[in-house]
Design an enzyme around this catalytic site. Structure first.
Site: not given
Length: 190
Positions: A24, A26
């Protein structure tokens, strides 16, 4: 359909299968400052660039899979996302690391206008971005994994048939080193 950007060499799909690491973005590779879309908003997490390099050196394919609802909300464009990913790639190359491909979902089921206001198969927890990477690259699911900071990340990995680790902060390189060490111990037992 998720948007992919910058595979270094999609013809690699002709080569033998390799394990992959999915990140992922952020909250995992960089601090989650809310709708980051410019380089001046990126603060790398501790050990993030080193973690990518460790995986590159170990022969893993490395992908970023990121929900980017800011596009649907009209806060920034998909070109902003692609430009930021190109900048991140340059930052990684400075430490001899790289991401093989970035995938982003610009959709949101409740915000924005079509085509971005949509229920889609790419917005995590759906596995669309992971499945697209697996279709476009020679990914060996066994031994592949995702690192995310939300339950939706882990659900996407589970739906794609790979392991997942919840990242709660700290040295990301140490987290990756631990995953690789456990993987090696597991393969030695066979």
């Amino acid at each position: 359909m998720p948007a992919a950007a910058m595979p270094d060499d999609p013809s690699q799909a002709q080569h033998s299968r390799r394990r992959a690491a999915f990140f992922d973005r952020d909250g995992v590779l960089n601090e989650d400052v809310g709708f980051a879309h410019r380089p001046d908003q990126i603060i790398w997490m501790p050990g993030a660039r080193e973690a990518v390099k460790r995986l590159n050196d170990a022969g893993f394919l490395v992908f970023v899979v990121t929900n980017q609802a800011g596009v649907a909300r009209g806060l920034y464009s998909e070109e902003h996302v692609r430009t930021l990913h190109r900048w991140m790639q340059q930052e990684l190359r400075a430490v001899r690391a790289h991401v093989d491909a970035f995938y982003h979902c610009p959709h949101h089921p409740e915000h924005g206008q079509p085509p971005y206001r949509a229920d889609c198969a790419c917005r995590k927890p759906e596995p669309g971005m992971l499945l697209q990477a697996m279709a476009e690259w020679p990914v060996e699911r066994k031994g592949s994994f995702l690192i995310g900071d939300r339950d939706t990340d882990l659900q996407a990995a589970q739906r794609a048939g790979i392991d997942a680790t919840l990242y709660r902060g700290g040295d990301l390189d140490a987290v990756v080193a631990g995953i690789l060490a456990r993987s090696m111990r597991g393969s030695e037992k066979r």
